[in-house]
Design an enzyme around this catalytic site. Structure first.
Site, PDB file in Angstrom:
ATOM      1  N   ASP A 201     -44.162 -17.710  57.469  1.00 34.05           N
ATOM      2  CA  ASP A 201     -42.912 -17.232  58.057  1.00 34.05           C
ATOM      3  C   ASP A 201     -42.603 -18.129  59.254  1.00 34.05           C
ATOM      4  OD1 ASP A 201     -41.022 -15.999  59.663  1.00 34.05           O
ATOM      5  OD2 ASP A 201     -41.866 -13.986  59.476  1.00 34.05           O
ATOM      6  N   LYS A 227     -31.364 -18.430  63.832  1.00 30.52           N
ATOM      7  CA  LYS A 227     -32.292 -18.668  64.941  1.00 30.52           C
ATOM      8  C   LYS A 227     -32.424 -20.165  65.234  1.00 30.52           C
ATOM      9  CE  LYS A 227     -34.947 -14.633  63.612  1.00 30.52           C
ATOM     10  NZ  LYS A 227     -34.898 -13.574  64.616  1.00 30.52           N
TER      11      LYS A 227
HETATM   12  N1  PMP Z   1     -39.932 -13.172  60.883  1.00 29.60           N
HETATM   13  C1  PMP Z   1     -39.920 -13.409  62.186  1.00 29.60           C
HETATM   14  C2  PMP Z   1     -41.149 -13.958  62.848  1.00 29.60           C
HETATM   15  C3  PMP Z   1     -38.766 -13.148  62.934  1.00 29.60           C
HETATM   16  O1  PMP Z   1     -38.748 -13.384  64.243  1.00 29.60           O
HETATM   17  C4  PMP Z   1     -37.622 -12.643  62.270  1.00 29.60           C
HETATM   18  C5  PMP Z   1     -36.352 -12.323  63.045  1.00 29.60           C
HETATM   19  N2  PMP Z   1     -36.553 -11.542  64.197  1.00 29.60           N
HETATM   20  C6  PMP Z   1     -37.685 -12.429  60.904  1.00 29.60           C
HETATM   21  C7  PMP Z   1     -38.855 -12.700  60.243  1.00 29.60           C
HETATM   22  C8  PMP Z   1     -36.520 -11.888  60.148  1.00 29.60           C
HETATM   23  O2  PMP Z   1     -35.476 -12.822  60.175  1.00 29.60           O
HETATM   24  P1  PMP Z   1     -34.023 -12.419  59.655  1.00 29.60           P
HETATM   25  O3  PMP Z   1     -33.669 -11.120  60.301  1.00 29.60           O
HETATM   26  O4  PMP Z   1     -33.154 -13.550  60.117  1.00 29.60           O
HETATM   27  O5  PMP Z   1     -34.094 -12.330  58.174  1.00 29.60           O
END
Ligand code: PMP
Length: 407
Positions: A201, A227
């Site tokens: 991830d 992000k």
């Molecule tokens: N994994 C991590 C480590 C994250 O920081 C996030 C977002 N906070 C996610 C997964 C999920 O990402 P998204 O909401 O953009 O799908």
């Protein structure tokens, strides 16, 4: 420092020049969603102004242009991750969808009753819940690598956790809640030695340092455009070609097929097999523009800036009476998570907002991790290439205000 001209960078992000509650905005919530440079906003606007049409279908000029723009974005992502081929890049909505895709295709194919899925105590809910759902559906077992009090994964027992039943290991590269940088390359090497594939991830890593999926040798890598200073609604799943080619489709629909009869459908080749329906073309174009922008600023300069600013923030916060930083592991990136003695994180965040300082408070979608640390919530300040020492100073001033209010 580090050769990054932060004043120039800030000028590229129009949203940052505004006032909030009569104060200059201090944006320290980029780990939740990063701001967008003008180049990204312009790329999206340009696409809708000049090139908008559906992709992969039309013979007309606009459709060809839209398709070319979409595929050019895929090539940019492939180069950004140092992937061998752009055929290994699947466009999805974000990290969440990327992981769900792997769970529902690779996972459904390879994980059965009595099998095991290994995750870690650092995971975001997006890398817990989809695996949990699958395990419940097929009768598999979810296990986790524990975390120590400093926020580092405890890797001594990794070989015991990797049993002959382990079908996949899913691990974050950087913890969104603590900022811990996980030694994923070492973990991947040890997992592969046991024949276990690894999903990483990358939601919090690609924004702070350069990632090379070939060097890591990861099987899957997921991240979110929003992000990475790109648009919301677009994200990336990298998968090794041999995996993608062996995986059944995810969603069914248009674009993922070669031919359809009522009796049988022949599926398209990868990556299109996994991209049913009209994709977020403008989102991909915007993400490509974000990657170009980061390349112009320089990934090495960004990495140095981010590292130095985090060190500055940690020092500054430690000097505030009553502040306790959570997660002081060997290597950290991008975020500093803390609590204030006897003051609820939500109150801290609310008072900071009155000072124009935006931070995140809560469990950061990592409730199991919060439980490891015996807290329900923290305050999280997260930093990006446009943040300055002045931003950190404003945060510290705000925390002194918080202390006055609660004195
Ligand atoms: N994994 C991590 C480590 C994250 O920081 C996030 C977002 N906070 C996610 C997964 C999920 O990402 P998204 O909401 O953009 O799908």
């Amino acid at each position: 420092g580090g050769g990054l001209d932060v004043a120039k960078v800030r000028a590229d992000f129009p949203i940052l020049s505004q006032e909030v509650r009569g104060r200059p905005l201090v944006y320290l919530d980029s780990a939740a969603s990063a701001q967008k440079p003008q180049a990204v906003i312009d790329a999206i606007s340009h696409f809708y102004t000049h090139d908008n049409a559906n992709v992969h279908r039309g013979v007309h000029t606009l459709s060809e242009r839209a398709t070319a723009a979409f595929e050019a974005a895929r090539e940019k992502v492939a180069r950004f991750l140092h992937a061998k081929s752009d055929k290994e890049i699947v466009f999805v909505r974000g990290t969440t969808e990327a992981i769900n895709l792997v769970v529902q295709t690779f996972g459904r194919k390879n994980i059965g009753p009595g099998d095991e899925v290994l995750i870690t105590a650092l995971e975001h809910h997006a890398n817990i819940v989809p695996w949990q759902m699958l395990c419940e559906q097929v009768g598999a077992k979810l296990k986790q690598i524990p975390v120590d009090t400093r926020g580092d994964l405890v890797l001594d027992g990794l070989e015991e956790l990797l049993t002959p039943r382990t079908r996949i290991l899913a691990v974050t590269h950087v913890s969104n809640a603590l900022g811990t940088v996980v030694p994923v390359k070492e973990i991947i090497r040890r997992a592969h030695a046991r024949g276990v594939p690894v999903l990483v991830d990358g939601a919090q890593s690609v924004t702070h340092f350069s990632v090379d999926v070939v060097d890591l040798d990861c099987d899957f890598y997921a991240f979110s455009g929003h992000k990475l200073f790109g648009p919301m609604g677009i994200g990336v799943l990298y998968g090794k070609k041999e995996h993608l080619e062996s995986m059944p489709p995810y969603q069914g629909g248009g674009d993922m097929i070669l031919s359809v009869t009522l009796e049988k459908t022949l599926y398209n080749r990868v990556p299109y097999r996994f991209e049913a329906g009209t994709p977020d073309v403008a989102g991909a174009v915007g993400l490509g523009a974000a990657i170009d922008y980061l390349g112009q600023v320089g990934l090495d300069a960004i990495a140095t800036h981010d590292r130095e600013l985090l060190a500055y923030a940690e020092q500054a916060l430690k000097a505030v009476p009553g502040v306790r930083i959570l997660g002081q592991g060997r290597e950290r990136s991008g975020v500093v998570s803390f609590i204030m003695e006897d003051i609820h994180p939500h109150d801290v965040g609310t008072i900071l907002d009155r000072e124009g300082v935006a931070v995140r408070t809560g469990h950061h979608c990592a409730q199991p991790l919060m439980q490891c640390f015996g807290v329900a919530a923290t305050v999280r300040a997260s930093m990006a290439l446009y943040n300055t020492r002045e931003d950190v100073d404003a945060l510290v001033r705000g925390l002194h205000k918080v202390r006055e209010v609660f004195a």
